[in-house]
Motif scaffolding. Structure first.
Motif, PDB file in Angstrom:
ATOM      1  N   UNK A 242       0.806  -1.219   0.000  1.00  0.00           N
ATOM      2  CA  UNK A 242       0.000   0.000   0.000  1.00  0.00           C
ATOM      3  C   UNK A 242       0.839   1.268   0.000  1.00  0.00           C
ATOM      4  N   UNK A 243       2.129   1.142  -0.245  1.00  0.00           N
ATOM      5  CA  UNK A 243       3.007   2.309  -0.393  1.00  0.00           C
ATOM      6  C   UNK A 243       3.589   2.249  -1.796  1.00  0.00           C
ATOM      7  N   UNK A 244       3.394   3.314  -2.557  1.00  0.00           N
ATOM      8  CA  UNK A 244       3.745   3.291  -3.971  1.00  0.00           C
ATOM      9  C   UNK A 244       4.922   4.239  -4.227  1.00  0.00           C
ATOM     10  N   UNK A 245       6.085   3.651  -4.453  1.00  0.00           N
ATOM     11  CA  UNK A 245       7.312   4.393  -4.737  1.00  0.00           C
ATOM     12  C   UNK A 245       7.803   3.981  -6.116  1.00  0.00           C
ATOM     13  N   UNK A 246       8.182   4.958  -6.956  1.00  0.00           N
ATOM     14  CA  UNK A 246       8.704   4.630  -8.280  1.00  0.00           C
ATOM     15  C   UNK A 246       9.847   3.639  -8.151  1.00  0.00           C
ATOM     16  N   UNK A 247       9.813   2.592  -8.963  1.00  0.00           N
ATOM     17  CA  UNK A 247      10.840   1.557  -8.917  1.00  0.00           C
ATOM     18  C   UNK A 247      11.975   1.870  -9.876  1.00  0.00           C
ATOM     19  N   UNK A 248      13.158   1.300  -9.567  1.00  0.00           N
ATOM     20  CA  UNK A 248      14.346   1.619 -10.351  1.00  0.00           C
ATOM     21  C   UNK A 248      14.321   1.017 -11.739  1.00  0.00           C
ATOM     22  N   UNK A 249      13.907  -0.242 -11.856  1.00  0.00           N
ATOM     23  CA  UNK A 249      14.039  -0.894 -13.163  1.00  0.00           C
ATOM     24  C   UNK A 249      12.902  -1.859 -13.389  1.00  0.00           C
ATOM     25  N   UNK A 250      12.925  -2.467 -14.558  1.00  0.00           N
ATOM     26  CA  UNK A 250      11.761  -3.210 -15.033  1.00  0.00           C
ATOM     27  C   UNK A 250      11.549  -4.542 -14.321  1.00  0.00           C
ATOM     28  N   UNK A 251      12.421  -4.918 -13.375  1.00  0.00           N
ATOM     29  CA  UNK A 251      12.162  -6.115 -12.571  1.00  0.00           C
ATOM     30  C   UNK A 251      10.807  -5.992 -11.885  1.00  0.00           C
ATOM     31  N   UNK A 252      10.471  -4.750 -11.470  1.00  0.00           N
ATOM     32  CA  UNK A 252       9.216  -4.527 -10.752  1.00  0.00           C
ATOM     33  C   UNK A 252       7.999  -4.699 -11.638  1.00  0.00           C
ATOM     34  N   UNK A 253       8.162  -4.718 -12.939  1.00  0.00           N
ATOM     35  CA  UNK A 253       7.022  -4.849 -13.835  1.00  0.00           C
ATOM     36  C   UNK A 253       6.383  -6.230 -13.760  1.00  0.00           C
ATOM     37  N   UNK A 254       7.112  -7.202 -13.202  1.00  0.00           N
ATOM     38  CA  UNK A 254       6.556  -8.547 -13.089  1.00  0.00           C
ATOM     39  C   UNK A 254       5.264  -8.552 -12.275  1.00  0.00           C
ATOM     40  N   UNK A 255       5.124  -7.588 -11.367  1.00  0.00           N
ATOM     41  CA  UNK A 255       3.915  -7.518 -10.549  1.00  0.00           C
ATOM     42  C   UNK A 255       2.788  -6.818 -11.275  1.00  0.00           C
ATOM     43  N   UNK A 256       3.033  -6.350 -12.498  1.00  0.00           N
ATOM     44  CA  UNK A 256       2.039  -5.551 -13.220  1.00  0.00           C
ATOM     45  C   UNK A 256       1.572  -6.225 -14.503  1.00  0.00           C
TER      46      UNK A 256
END
Length: 504
Positions: A242-256
């Motif tokens: 529930x805390x939304x911080x811009x992520x550094x790289x596209x690894x985080x896109x796996x959750x999207x």
């Protein structure tokens, strides 16, 4: 604030550094949280990461390029970003080489072997130390972030990012481990065991990140780690969504990689192989009216109301890829059926009739047809445009902000129909109709009235969000700082940062 109190006698803290047992363990987000904590505690922090490898970049006010993670951390610290916060940025162009950005300027492409083996690593290390020293004269404390794992034995002697940088800075260094990945005991103990005596002396503690459940259940684990490593476990941070911080790289896109959802405006961002600047869509994703997802599945893309073709570090190869995997056909079908299709930067280039590369900027392919949706053609050039910009969007006189990062010139083969008009009178992009347009401006979707224009055909009956993007970000940084304070021993952290000569 922690139980420690500070007065005017304590004016300076030593730098703090967050390093990892591996990549994607949470270093960037935790560093951002500490930037906000130090700001709220009355200090003047600034972030620093010697070297980033990322396609997610940003342009400073003076037209220099840097990694997005340090931009986020600077926002959390409440200060303008500057390239000294990230003096070396590597932007992968393919699986074997990257564009090297030094002090905000592109200095050429190098293969991984050339970059890591060349003698100029000494020059790069000198450059990053100089950048750190300039920054430390302006801010205090400096919050450093490491890269990947600190125990890569074959790379340590060439390292310019992790413990060599900590030693130069004199930083109190904390190891972060992601317990959600599994194997936390082996990764923490192994990381510490592989350090030299000198490196070991830099380490002040351990933070366990992404713990699920009741933290009291890890008390035995905490004690075991402390016995194994001789270092205190100073924090056990919970897994949060529930805390939304811009992520550094596209690894985080796996959750999207979500799918279309009834009752919301479905927005598909085409998942390009060399997708860059995916933070262009964070504001849109946070809009409660929107279900935004990333996909390279033609069937899912066709279900979306709005399709966005994002930026790319290798536009020609990504154009070829979406033609081969069926995504290009899905985009064209959606366009012909009256759905919204827009392109940003490389995506704008792809929407045109042709992309040519006569100078070999991206590789050996000299020319490729585009999607043919917009009457524009692009030629890639050696010169890179990096600038922040203020502009008006279409006929709306309200001022918008964004930034440009591209190496192409796009020629329009039709009567001018610009998307944006800059303060100096220049124009950018092409509007075919209200549902079909493209431009070079990153961050264009951070502007509220651009979002409203984009969603208007689909969201007339849906309630608009109340908070601005600035207010939303401030709320997230404060929530992040609060959760770190609640779960990290800030007394121990501050004790490791106080310079004895500053205490009377």
């Amino acid at each position: 604030m922690s139980a420690l109190t500070f007065d005017d006698k304590i004016k300076k803290l030593r730098p703090i550094m967050f390093v990892g047992t591996g990549s994607d363990v949470g270093k960037s987000v935790i560093a951002a949280g500490f930037c906000r904590i130090f700001k709220k505690d009355g200090f003047s922090p600034a972030p620093f990461k010697a070297q980033n490898m990322s396609l997610n970049s940003y342009v400073t006010a003076d037209g220099l390029e840097m990694g997005r993670a340090q931009v986020v951390q600077a926002e959390a610290a409440g200060i303008p970003c500057q390239s000294d916060m990230n003096p070396v940025l590597l932007k992968p162009t393919n699986d074997r080489s990257s564009q090297v950005i030094l002090n905000g300027k592109a200095v050429g492409n190098q293969s991984a072997y050339e970059y890591f083996m060349a003698n100029d690593r000494r020059e790069l290390f000198a450059a990053v130390k100089e950048a750190f020293d300039r920054l430390s004269e302006q801010y205090n404390p400096i919050v450093l972030e490491g890269a990947g794992s600190i125990s890569e034995l074959n790379l340590k002697h060439r390292d310019i990012t992790n413990l060599r940088m900590a030693a130069h800075a004199g930083a109190a260094t904390y190891l972060i481990a992601d317990i959600d990945k599994g194997g936390v005991f082996g990764s923490v103990y192994g990381t510490i065991a592989l350090l030299s005596k000198e490196e070991r002396a830099l380490m002040k503690g351990i933070i366990i990140n992404k713990f699920r459940g009741d933290g009291r259940l890890f008390e035995d684990g905490k004690r075991m780690l402390e016995e194994l490593t001789g270092l205190p476990v100073v924090g056990l941070l919970p897994y949060f969504r529930d805390i939304h911080i811009d992520q550094e790289d596209s690894v985080s896109l796996e959750t999207k990689f979500r799918q279309s959802t009834a009752g919301k405006v479905n927005v598909a961002v085409v998942l390009l192989r060399r997708l860059s600047n995916f933070t262009d869509f964070d504001r849109l994703e946070s809009d409660e009216r929107v279900n935004l997802f990333y996909s390279q599945d033609p069937a899912e893309i066709e279900k979306a109301d709005i399709i966005i073709i994002p930026g790319s570090k290798n536009t020609i190869e990504d154009m070829l890829a979406i033609k081969n995997n069926g995504v290009a056909t899905a985009i064209l079908k959606s366009h012909k059926s009256g759905k919204t299709v827009i392109g940003i930067c490389g995506g704008y280039q792809m929407m045109g009739t042709e992309i040519s590369d006569p100078h070999g900027v991206e590789g050996s392919i000299e020319k490729i047809p585009g999607l043919g949706i917009l009457p524009v053609a692009t030629e890639l050039q050696n010169r890179k445009t990096t600038t922040q910009c203020s502009f008006s969007f279409l006929e709306n006189p309200a001022q918008c902000t964004g930034y440009e990062i591209h190496m192409g010139f796009t020629k329009i083969h039709a009567a001018a129909s610009p998307v944006a008009t800059f303060e100096d009178g220049r124009q950018d992009g092409f509007l075919l109709n209200v549902k079909t347009w493209g431009c070079y401006i990153h961050g264009i979707l951070d502007n509220d009235h651009v979002i409203e224009f984009l969603l208007k055909p689909y969201a007339a009956s849906l309630e608009k969000p109340r908070a601005s993007i600035h207010d939303f970000k401030e709320e997230q940084y404060n929530k992040l700082a609060d959760i770190i304070r609640q779960n990290v021993d800030m007394d121990l952290i501050y004790k490791s940062l106080i310079i004895k000569s500053e205490v009377c």
